[in-house]
Motif scaffolding. Structure first.
Motif, PDB file in Angstrom:
ATOM      1  N   ASN A 191       0.490  -1.017  -0.268  1.00 38.76           N
ATOM      2  CA  ASN A 191      -0.183  -0.083   0.008  1.00 38.76           C
ATOM      3  C   ASN A 191       1.055   1.193   0.311  1.00 38.76           C
ATOM      4  O   ASN A 191       0.605   2.178  -0.604  1.00 38.76           O
ATOM      5  CB  ASN A 191      -0.683   0.339   0.881  1.00 38.76           C
ATOM      6  N   GLU A 192       2.116   1.410   0.915  1.00 38.24           N
ATOM      7  CA  GLU A 192       2.491   2.483   0.650  1.00 38.24           C
ATOM      8  C   GLU A 192       3.077   2.750   0.039  1.00 38.24           C
ATOM      9  O   GLU A 192       3.700   3.755  -0.983  1.00 38.24           O
ATOM     10  CB  GLU A 192       3.383   2.252   1.754  1.00 38.24           C
ATOM     11  N   ARG A 193       3.853   1.975  -1.096  1.00 43.37           N
ATOM     12  CA  ARG A 193       4.727   1.879  -2.258  1.00 43.37           C
ATOM     13  C   ARG A 193       3.261   2.005  -3.452  1.00 43.37           C
ATOM     14  O   ARG A 193       3.804   2.998  -3.769  1.00 43.37           O
ATOM     15  CB  ARG A 193       5.100   0.607  -2.749  1.00 43.37           C
ATOM     16  N   LEU A 194       2.474   2.095  -3.498  1.00 44.51           N
ATOM     17  CA  LEU A 194       1.515   2.604  -4.627  1.00 44.51           C
ATOM     18  C   LEU A 194       0.568   3.542  -3.962  1.00 44.51           C
ATOM     19  O   LEU A 194       0.547   4.167  -4.862  1.00 44.51           O
ATOM     20  CB  LEU A 194       0.090   0.794  -4.162  1.00 44.51           C
ATOM     21  N   MET A 195       0.968   4.041  -2.993  1.00 43.13           N
ATOM     22  CA  MET A 195      -0.095   5.399  -2.274  1.00 43.13           C
ATOM     23  C   MET A 195       0.532   6.606  -3.299  1.00 43.13           C
ATOM     24  O   MET A 195       0.627   7.438  -3.702  1.00 43.13           O
ATOM     25  CB  MET A 195      -0.026   5.124  -1.082  1.00 43.13           C
ATOM     26  N   LYS A 196       1.922   6.400  -3.179  1.00 41.78           N
ATOM     27  CA  LYS A 196       2.937   7.922  -3.845  1.00 41.78           C
ATOM     28  C   LYS A 196       2.780   7.369  -5.649  1.00 41.78           C
ATOM     29  O   LYS A 196       3.179   8.750  -5.720  1.00 41.78           O
ATOM     30  CB  LYS A 196       4.747   6.771  -3.963  1.00 41.78           C
ATOM     31  N   HIS A 197       1.733   6.334  -6.730  1.00 36.59           N
ATOM     32  CA  HIS A 197       1.386   6.655  -7.605  1.00 36.59           C
ATOM     33  C   HIS A 197       0.201   7.772  -7.409  1.00 36.59           C
ATOM     34  O   HIS A 197      -0.777   7.537  -6.671  1.00 36.59           O
ATOM     35  CB  HIS A 197       1.385   5.398  -8.545  1.00 36.59           C
ATOM     36  N   LYS A 198       0.309   8.566  -8.889  1.00 38.75           N
ATOM     37  CA  LYS A 198      -1.163   9.203  -9.165  1.00 38.75           C
ATOM     38  C   LYS A 198      -2.056   8.418  -9.405  1.00 38.75           C
ATOM     39  O   LYS A 198      -1.950   7.226  -9.655  1.00 38.75           O
ATOM     40  CB  LYS A 198      -1.099  10.202 -10.188  1.00 38.75           C
ATOM     41  N   SER A 199      -3.673   8.261  -9.283  1.00 37.61           N
ATOM     42  CA  SER A 199      -4.672   8.179  -9.819  1.00 37.61           C
ATOM     43  C   SER A 199      -4.036   7.010 -10.957  1.00 37.61           C
ATOM     44  O   SER A 199      -4.672   6.215 -11.298  1.00 37.61           O
ATOM     45  CB  SER A 199      -5.926   8.415  -9.354  1.00 37.61           C
ATOM     46  N   THR A 200      -4.715   8.226 -12.563  1.00 35.55           N
ATOM     47  CA  THR A 200      -3.987   7.579 -13.677  1.00 35.55           C
ATOM     48  C   THR A 200      -3.045   6.641 -13.790  1.00 35.55           C
ATOM     49  O   THR A 200      -3.505   5.528 -14.236  1.00 35.55           O
ATOM     50  CB  THR A 200      -3.983   8.845 -14.154  1.00 35.55           C
ATOM     51  N   GLU A 201      -2.555   6.287 -13.095  1.00 35.03           N
ATOM     52  CA  GLU A 201      -1.094   5.138 -12.604  1.00 35.03           C
ATOM     53  C   GLU A 201      -1.697   3.901 -12.438  1.00 35.03           C
ATOM     54  O   GLU A 201      -1.338   3.341 -13.331  1.00 35.03           O
ATOM     55  CB  GLU A 201       0.112   5.661 -12.164  1.00 35.03           C
ATOM     56  N   LEU A 202      -2.053   4.566 -11.442  1.00 35.87           N
ATOM     57  CA  LEU A 202      -3.229   2.644 -10.699  1.00 35.87           C
ATOM     58  C   LEU A 202      -3.649   2.411 -12.339  1.00 35.87           C
ATOM     59  O   LEU A 202      -3.822   1.075 -11.732  1.00 35.87           O
ATOM     60  CB  LEU A 202      -3.525   3.755  -9.259  1.00 35.87           C
ATOM     61  N   LEU A 203      -5.029   3.369 -12.034  1.00 35.17           N
ATOM     62  CA  LEU A 203      -5.286   2.557 -13.079  1.00 35.17           C
ATOM     63  C   LEU A 203      -4.917   2.361 -14.183  1.00 35.17           C
ATOM     64  O   LEU A 203      -5.075   1.288 -14.167  1.00 35.17           O
ATOM     65  CB  LEU A 203      -6.629   4.058 -13.593  1.00 35.17           C
ATOM     66  N   ASN A 204      -4.203   2.558 -15.191  1.00 39.78           N
ATOM     67  CA  ASN A 204      -3.280   1.971 -16.202  1.00 39.78           C
ATOM     68  C   ASN A 204      -2.582   0.565 -15.413  1.00 39.78           C
ATOM     69  O   ASN A 204      -3.165  -0.619 -16.267  1.00 39.78           O
ATOM     70  CB  ASN A 204      -2.843   2.951 -16.578  1.00 39.78           C
ATOM     71  N   LEU A 205      -2.683   0.044 -14.421  1.00 36.25           N
ATOM     72  CA  LEU A 205      -2.040  -0.501 -13.255  1.00 36.25           C
ATOM     73  C   LEU A 205      -3.239  -1.796 -13.928  1.00 36.25           C
ATOM     74  O   LEU A 205      -2.892  -2.750 -13.584  1.00 36.25           O
ATOM     75  CB  LEU A 205      -1.189  -0.498 -12.401  1.00 36.25           C
ATOM     76  N   LEU A 206      -4.157  -1.006 -13.004  1.00 37.13           N
ATOM     77  CA  LEU A 206      -5.457  -1.976 -12.507  1.00 37.13           C
ATOM     78  C   LEU A 206      -5.840  -2.614 -14.165  1.00 37.13           C
ATOM     79  O   LEU A 206      -6.018  -3.863 -14.648  1.00 37.13           O
ATOM     80  CB  LEU A 206      -6.391  -1.392 -12.073  1.00 37.13           C
ATOM     81  N   VAL A 207      -5.756  -1.779 -14.584  1.00 39.33           N
ATOM     82  CA  VAL A 207      -6.358  -1.915 -16.487  1.00 39.33           C
ATOM     83  C   VAL A 207      -5.200  -3.440 -17.310  1.00 39.33           C
ATOM     84  O   VAL A 207      -5.937  -4.415 -17.681  1.00 39.33           O
ATOM     85  CB  VAL A 207      -5.981  -1.536 -17.364  1.00 39.33           C
ATOM     86  N   TRP A 208      -3.663  -2.889 -16.501  1.00 36.49           N
ATOM     87  CA  TRP A 208      -2.884  -3.856 -17.551  1.00 36.49           C
ATOM     88  C   TRP A 208      -3.026  -5.609 -17.146  1.00 36.49           C
ATOM     89  O   TRP A 208      -3.103  -5.886 -17.521  1.00 36.49           O
ATOM     90  CB  TRP A 208      -1.760  -3.298 -16.992  1.00 36.49           C
ATOM     91  N   PHE A 209      -3.170  -5.494 -15.803  1.00 32.31           N
ATOM     92  CA  PHE A 209      -3.525  -6.402 -14.775  1.00 32.31           C
ATOM     93  C   PHE A 209      -4.816  -6.960 -15.740  1.00 32.31           C
ATOM     94  O   PHE A 209      -5.089  -8.551 -15.862  1.00 32.31           O
ATOM     95  CB  PHE A 209      -4.357  -6.341 -13.355  1.00 32.31           C
ATOM     96  N   ASN A 210      -5.778  -6.718 -15.683  1.00 28.03           N
ATOM     97  CA  ASN A 210      -7.287  -6.970 -15.918  1.00 28.03           C
ATOM     98  C   ASN A 210      -6.882  -7.486 -17.307  1.00 28.03           C
ATOM     99  O   ASN A 210      -7.396  -8.650 -17.876  1.00 28.03           O
ATOM    100  CB  ASN A 210      -8.373  -6.304 -16.254  1.00 28.03           C
ATOM    101  N   LYS A 211      -6.008  -7.089 -18.784  1.00 23.53           N
ATOM    102  CA  LYS A 211      -5.649  -7.419 -19.397  1.00 23.53           C
ATOM    103  C   LYS A 211      -5.111  -9.071 -19.695  1.00 23.53           C
ATOM    104  O   LYS A 211      -5.144  -9.650 -20.599  1.00 23.53           O
ATOM    105  CB  LYS A 211      -5.007  -6.494 -20.181  1.00 23.53           C
TER     106      LYS A 211
END
Length: 80
Positions: free
Chosen positions: A44-64
């Protein structure tokens, strides 16, 4: 007349959105990687440093990636 939200309320809302994205990312990551890997790389601490758009892109990548894995598994199953 429109109501303006306080800056602290907006910050809390953004933080909650990020926390929800992080939880979804961690759930998807566990489907692909070992739990220990997820604890280290998707903390969580590591991911909280990222912007919401970056997190959303990562989630999309995982889904793909999960969709690709499912397709490969389905093809292998059908080929038996």
């Amino acid at each position: 007349m429109t109501k303006k939200h306080s800056p602290t309320l907006r910050k809390k809302t953004i933080k909650m959105e990020k926390i929800n994205l992080i939880n979804k990312i961690r759930k998807q990551a566990i489907r692909i990687f070992d739990k220990d890997v997820v604890k280290i790389h998707y903390a969580n601490e590591r991911l909280m440093k990222h912007k919401s758009t970056e997190l959303l892109n990562l989630l999309v990548w995982f889904n793909k990636e999960i969709d690709i894995i499912k397709n490969v598994e389905d093809r292998e199953y059908m080929g038996r």
